[in-house]
Design a protein around this motif. Structure first.
Motif, short mmCIF file in Angstrom:
data_model
loop_
_atom_site.label_atom_id
_atom_site.label_comp_id
_atom_site.label_asym_id
_atom_site.label_seq_id
_atom_site.Cartn_x
_atom_site.Cartn_y
_atom_site.Cartn_z
N MET A 1 0.85 -1.18 0.00
CA MET A 1 0.00 0.00 0.00
C MET A 1 0.89 1.23 0.00
N ARG A 2 0.50 2.23 -0.74
CA ARG A 2 1.22 3.50 -0.80
C ARG A 2 0.36 4.57 -0.15
N LEU A 3 0.95 5.35 0.74
CA LEU A 3 0.25 6.42 1.45
C LEU A 3 0.93 7.74 1.13
N LYS A 4 0.13 8.72 0.74
CA LYS A 4 0.66 10.05 0.43
C LYS A 4 -0.08 11.07 1.29
N MET A 5 0.69 11.91 1.98
CA MET A 5 0.11 12.95 2.83
C MET A 5 0.67 14.30 2.41
N ILE A 6 -0.20 15.28 2.42
CA ILE A 6 0.22 16.66 2.16
C ILE A 6 -0.03 17.46 3.43
N LYS B 1 -3.41 18.51 5.21
CA LYS B 1 -4.26 19.02 4.14
C LYS B 1 -4.93 17.92 3.33
N GLU B 2 -4.23 16.82 3.11
CA GLU B 2 -4.77 15.77 2.24
C GLU B 2 -4.08 14.45 2.54
N VAL B 3 -4.83 13.36 2.48
CA VAL B 3 -4.28 12.02 2.61
C VAL B 3 -4.87 11.17 1.50
N ASP B 4 -4.01 10.41 0.85
CA ASP B 4 -4.45 9.56 -0.24
C ASP B 4 -3.68 8.24 -0.15
N TYR B 5 -4.29 7.17 -0.64
CA TYR B 5 -3.60 5.89 -0.64
C TYR B 5 -3.92 5.14 -1.92
N SER B 6 -3.07 4.19 -2.22
CA SER B 6 -3.29 3.29 -3.35
C SER B 6 -2.71 1.94 -2.99
N ASP B 7 -3.21 0.91 -3.67
CA ASP B 7 -2.71 -0.45 -3.39
C ASP B 7 -1.41 -0.72 -4.11
#
Length: 52
Positions: A1-6, A46-52
């Motif tokens: 899983m990939r997690l991206k936070m701004i 501000k933002e959190v997103d994830y992908s498998d």
């Protein structure tokens, strides 16, 4: 899983040197996530997103 936070980090209020953070951004992010700073870093998530 990939997690991206701004995040917006207030380096002045947190007493952090922005140039030093940029030079060591991965270490800083790891320390932040592991609780090393314990409420010493002022930021807005501000933002959190994830992908498998």
């Amino acid at each position: 899983m990939r997690l991206k936070m701004i995040m917006d980090i207030d380096t002045e209020q947190s007493n952090l040197n922005e140039d030093e953070l940029k030079d060591n951004i991965i270490e800083f992010a790891s320390d932040l996530l592991n609780g090393v700073y314990e409420n010493k870093v002022v930021f807005d998530l501000k933002e959190v997103d994830y992908s498998d």
